[in-house]
Design a protein around this motif. Structure first.
Motif: not given
Length: 224
Positions: A97, A101, A156-157, A22, A203-204, A201, A125
């Motif tokens: 964020t 991510s 996250a965004s 990240c 992300t997991t 973004v 995201v």
């Protein structure tokens, strides 16, 4: 209003497997803009190597807290970051964020483009599809044609001008939905918000997250 400083906020709670990636992705995005920037990582009740990883980045401000609450963590990070920079809040842009991510190289470019005419930014995201099982991957792809992420708010965004953030009181101490709540309060008082699917973004794809009913829960429910 011209942006003179970008403040990037990253909350982390036991994210040793993803935090380095990240912060490396943020470093790439910072290098792609001409505006000076500051990164704040708030470590909330971390019990593993997240602190060691965060402090391995020389230009990252690390804040240690024991809130176990993402809303309070994000807000504390904002306050800590703003206390270290000089420009008036109207000239500071805050980009958010998450530690699980990775932001794309032009992520901050997109934020600054929004800042030129808006008070806040809601970005897209998307999960790392390779981490999803075949059923969830098909479900996600089938339910996300172009435009599908618009209208969805993700911490996250997310971006906001610092004076607008302060005007509505910042993040509330919520365990989940603090991002949606902030944007709703910004809209309610008439702040202008830009939404975009450009430069999402990543992300997991994990199915058990840190926040109840968060993005991981959404991915989990795709199988249903």
């Amino acid at each position: 209003m011209t942006v003179e400083r970008v403040l990037i906020v990253v909350p982390a709670r036991d994210e040793e497997t993803t935090l380095r990636g990240c912060l490396e992705s943020i470093a790439t995005a910072r290098a792609a803009i001409d505006v000076p920037s500051t990164v704040v990582v708030v470590l909330d009740a971390c019990t593993e190597r997240s602190e060691e990883i965060a402090r391995g980045f020389d230009d990252v401000l690390v804040v240690d807290r024991d809130h176990r609450n993402v809303g309070r963590s994000r807000h504390d990070a904002v306050c800590s970051g703003l206390s270290t920079i000089e420009p008036h809040p109207s000239r500071v842009w805050i980009a958010f964020t998450d530690a699980d991510s990775a932001v794309p190289p032009l992520w901050l470019h997109e934020h600054l483009a929004a800042a030129a005419g808006s008070d806040a930014y809601v970005g897209a995201v998307v999960p790392r599809l390779a981490e999803l099982d075949a059923q969830r991957r098909r479900s996600w792809l089938g339910s996300h044609p172009p435009g599908a992420t618009l209208g969805h708010v993700h911490g996250a965004s997310l971006g906001v001008r610092a004076d607008a953030y302060g005007h509505v009181g910042g993040f509330l101490p919520l365990d989940v939905g603090e991002d949606v709540d902030l944007v709703a309060r910004l809209r309610a008082v008439g702040f202008l918000i830009t939404e975009s699917e450009r430069h999402p973004v990543i992300t997991t794809g994990r199915l058990t997250g840190r926040a109840p009913a968060g993005y991981a829960a959404y991915l989990h429910d795709l199988a249903m």
